[in-house]
Design a protein around this motif. Structure first.
Motif, PDB file in Angstrom:
ATOM      1  N   ASN A 147      34.110  11.019  34.398  1.00 52.95           N
ATOM      2  CA  ASN A 147      33.394  12.057  35.149  1.00 52.95           C
ATOM      3  C   ASN A 147      32.754  11.399  36.366  1.00 52.95           C
ATOM      4  O   ASN A 147      31.774  10.678  36.240  1.00 52.95           O
ATOM      5  CB  ASN A 147      32.328  12.678  34.228  1.00 52.95           C
ATOM      6  N   LYS A 163      31.226  12.786  38.817  1.00 56.03           N
ATOM      7  CA  LYS A 163      30.028  13.468  39.330  1.00 56.03           C
ATOM      8  C   LYS A 163      30.103  13.594  40.861  1.00 56.03           C
ATOM      9  O   LYS A 163      31.174  13.826  41.401  1.00 56.03           O
ATOM     10  CB  LYS A 163      28.770  12.742  38.852  1.00 56.03           C
ATOM     11  N   HIS A 178      27.829  20.606  31.164  1.00 59.15           N
ATOM     12  CA  HIS A 178      27.298  19.237  31.304  1.00 59.15           C
ATOM     13  C   HIS A 178      25.776  19.333  31.479  1.00 59.15           C
ATOM     14  O   HIS A 178      25.274  20.243  32.148  1.00 59.15           O
ATOM     15  CB  HIS A 178      27.940  18.537  32.507  1.00 59.15           C
ATOM     16  N   GLU A 215      23.745  17.908  33.320  1.00 59.77           N
ATOM     17  CA  GLU A 215      23.255  17.961  34.708  1.00 59.77           C
ATOM     18  C   GLU A 215      23.428  19.366  35.285  1.00 59.77           C
ATOM     19  O   GLU A 215      22.588  19.823  36.072  1.00 59.77           O
ATOM     20  CB  GLU A 215      23.983  16.894  35.547  1.00 59.77           C
ATOM     21  N   GLU A 219      26.828  14.408  24.280  1.00 60.49           N
ATOM     22  CA  GLU A 219      26.207  13.522  25.263  1.00 60.49           C
ATOM     23  C   GLU A 219      24.697  13.641  25.164  1.00 60.49           C
ATOM     24  O   GLU A 219      24.097  14.545  25.771  1.00 60.49           O
ATOM     25  CB  GLU A 219      26.637  13.925  26.680  1.00 60.49           C
ATOM     26  N   ALA A 244      20.746   9.316  26.928  1.00 58.97           N
ATOM     27  CA  ALA A 244      21.685   8.194  27.053  1.00 58.97           C
ATOM     28  C   ALA A 244      22.516   8.286  28.328  1.00 58.97           C
ATOM     29  O   ALA A 244      23.254   7.355  28.662  1.00 58.97           O
ATOM     30  CB  ALA A 244      22.610   8.145  25.841  1.00 58.97           C
ATOM     31  N   ILE A 245      22.417   9.405  29.066  1.00 59.37           N
ATOM     32  CA  ILE A 245      23.273   9.577  30.245  1.00 59.37           C
ATOM     33  C   ILE A 245      22.708   8.816  31.438  1.00 59.37           C
ATOM     34  O   ILE A 245      21.582   9.075  31.873  1.00 59.37           O
ATOM     35  CB  ILE A 245      23.431  11.074  30.597  1.00 59.37           C
ATOM     36  N   GLY A 246      23.490   7.865  31.919  1.00 60.03           N
ATOM     37  CA  GLY A 246      23.114   7.117  33.115  1.00 60.03           C
ATOM     38  C   GLY A 246      21.888   6.241  32.934  1.00 60.03           C
ATOM     39  O   GLY A 246      21.319   5.763  33.918  1.00 60.03           O
ATOM     40  N   GLY A 292      27.597   8.995  27.280  1.00 61.62           N
ATOM     41  CA  GLY A 292      26.236   8.489  27.483  1.00 61.62           C
ATOM     42  C   GLY A 292      26.279   6.982  27.553  1.00 61.62           C
ATOM     43  O   GLY A 292      26.275   6.308  26.526  1.00 61.62           O
ATOM     44  N   SER A 293      26.402   6.456  28.800  1.00 59.93           N
ATOM     45  CA  SER A 293      26.411   5.015  29.031  1.00 59.93           C
ATOM     46  C   SER A 293      27.504   4.274  28.269  1.00 59.93           C
ATOM     47  O   SER A 293      27.301   3.142  27.823  1.00 59.93           O
ATOM     48  CB  SER A 293      25.033   4.409  28.725  1.00 59.93           C
ATOM     49  N   VAL A 294      28.668   4.912  28.130  1.00 59.03           N
ATOM     50  CA  VAL A 294      29.802   4.190  27.536  1.00 59.03           C
ATOM     51  C   VAL A 294      30.286   3.163  28.557  1.00 59.03           C
ATOM     52  O   VAL A 294      30.383   3.453  29.753  1.00 59.03           O
ATOM     53  CB  VAL A 294      30.957   5.165  27.188  1.00 59.03           C
ATOM     54  N   LEU A 301      33.546  10.458  27.051  1.00 58.92           N
ATOM     55  CA  LEU A 301      33.347  11.021  28.387  1.00 58.92           C
ATOM     56  C   LEU A 301      32.500   9.985  29.123  1.00 58.92           C
ATOM     57  O   LEU A 301      31.376   9.685  28.713  1.00 58.92           O
ATOM     58  CB  LEU A 301      32.626  12.373  28.280  1.00 58.92           C
ATOM     59  N   VAL A 302      33.081   9.423  30.183  1.00 56.82           N
ATOM     60  CA  VAL A 302      32.491   8.237  30.816  1.00 56.82           C
ATOM     61  C   VAL A 302      32.066   8.558  32.239  1.00 56.82           C
ATOM     62  O   VAL A 302      32.880   9.011  33.038  1.00 56.82           O
ATOM     63  CB  VAL A 302      33.542   7.093  30.854  1.00 56.82           C
ATOM     64  N   GLY A 303      30.802   8.326  32.562  1.00 54.79           N
ATOM     65  CA  GLY A 303      30.325   8.560  33.917  1.00 54.79           C
ATOM     66  C   GLY A 303      30.469   7.318  34.769  1.00 54.79           C
ATOM     67  O   GLY A 303      31.549   6.982  35.268  1.00 54.79           O
ATOM     68  N   GLY A 304      29.361   6.589  34.928  1.00 57.36           N
ATOM     69  CA  GLY A 304      29.296   5.443  35.833  1.00 57.36           C
ATOM     70  C   GLY A 304      30.451   4.456  35.676  1.00 57.36           C
ATOM     71  O   GLY A 304      31.014   3.987  36.677  1.00 57.36           O
TER      72      GLY A 304
END
Ligand code: PGA
Length: 247
Positions: A9, A11, A91, A93, A160, A164-166, A203-205, A223-226
Motif C-alpha cells: 500500500n 498511500k 483503511h 487512515e 491492521e 502498529a501502522i507506520g 502494521g509495520s511489516v 498488507l505492507v505500507g512503508g
C-alpha cells in the motif's frame, strides 16, 4: 499448505520516476502459492501496470457509488477497467480522515464485489482499545457493521491494529494469530459459509518480522505500507513468504 497474499500500500507516495525505479529493481517473485500486488495512488494505476511486470494491481479506496454526480470519486468499475484485482476498503487512515462509517465501508465493499474485484476489508483497534482490553469487541463491530448476513464471500480481510501502522510497533505473532482466529470465526458466523477467507496482517511489516507472521496458522499474508515503497524490501518480504511456503 496455505496460500499467501502480499499487498503493498503506497498511500500518498510515488511518482512516475519512483515507479520506474521500482520496476528496475523488481524482478518478480514466483511461487504458485504466493500472490503479490501493489496499490499505487490512483492516478498511477495505468502507469504502474504498464511499467512493472509480475505484480498485480490494487487500489487504495473507491467510491460507494457506481456513477453520477460525485466529484473526485473513483468507482470500482473504473478500477476494474484499469485492471485492478484488489481494492482496499476501510483503511484506518480513510476511516479517520473521512469519518467513514462501517455502513459506508460495507457499501464500498459491495461495489467492489459487484465490479468483479476482491475487496480487502481493513479492520483494527486503536491503542486505547488494545490497552483497555476491548480490541476484539472493536474489530467484531467493524466486521459486523460492514458485512451483511449471507453476503458474497469474495473478499479478504486485513487486520491492521492502528497502533502498529507506520509506528515500527508490530503486533506479536501471537496477538496477530489470536485476532485472526477470532476474525475467521466471526466471518464464518456472519457470512454463514465455510469458505476460507484470507486474513492478512498489516502494521509495520518488514523483512525482519514477516517470516514469523507468515508462520502463524491464521495469517494468510500481509498488507505492507512503508516497506513496500522500495522494491528491495518488498522483495525481501516476498522471499520470506516463499521461504516459508517452501520449507
Ligand atoms: P505500515 O502501513 O506497513 O507502514 O505500517 C501498513 C498499512 O497502513 O497498510
Amino acid at each position: 499448505m496455505k496460500n499467501l497474499t502480499l499487498i503493498g500500500n503506497w498511500k500518498l507516495n510515488g511518482s512516475k520516476s519512483s515507479i520506474q525505479a521500482f520496476s528496475n529493481e523488481w524482478h518478480g517473485c514466483d511461487h504458485p502459492a504466493l500472490t503479490v500486488a501493489i496499490a499505487p495512488p490512483a492516478p498511477y494505476l495505468g502507469y504502474f501496470a504498464k511499467t512493472v511486470a509480475s505484480c498485480l494491481l490494487a487500489a487504495q479506496d473507491c467510491s460507494a457509488h457506481d456513477e453520477g454526480a460525485h466529484t473526485g470519486e473513483i468507482s470500482a468499475a473504473m478500477l476494474a477497467d484499469w485492471g485492478c484485482r484488489y481494492v482496499l476498503v476501510g483503511h484506518s487512515e480513510c476511516r479517520e480522515a473521512h469519518a467513514e462509517s462501517d455502513e459506508l465501508i460495507g457499501e464500498k465493499l459491495r461495489q467492489v464485489q459487484a465490479a468483479g474485484l476482491l475487496p480487502v476489508l481493513c479492520v483494527g483497534e486503536d491503542r486505547h482499545a488494545r490497552e483497555s482490553g476491548t480490541a476484539e469487541t472493536v474489530v467484531k463491530a467493524q466486521l459486523r457493521g460492514a458485512l451483511l448476513a449471507g453476503q458474497s464471500t469474495a473478499l479478504l480481510v486485513a487486520y491492521e491494529p492502528v497502533w502498529a501502522i507506520g509506528t515500527g510497533l508490530t503486533a506479536s505473532p501471537e496477538q496477530a494469530n489470536d485476532m485472526h482466529a477470532m476474525i475467521k470465526s466471526e466471518l464464518y458466523e456472519v457470512l454463514q459459509s465455510e469458505q476460507d477467507i484470507p486474513v492478512l496482517y498489516g502494521g509495520s511489516v518488514n523483512p525482519d518480522n514477516a517470516r514469523a507472521l507468515f508462520e502463524c496458522a491464521h495469517v494468510d499474508g500481509a498488507l505492507v505500507g512503508g516497506a513496500s515503497l522500495s522494491a528491495e524490501s518488498f522483495a525481501s518480504i516476498a522471499r520470506a513468504g516463499i521461504n516459508y511456503l517452501s520449507h
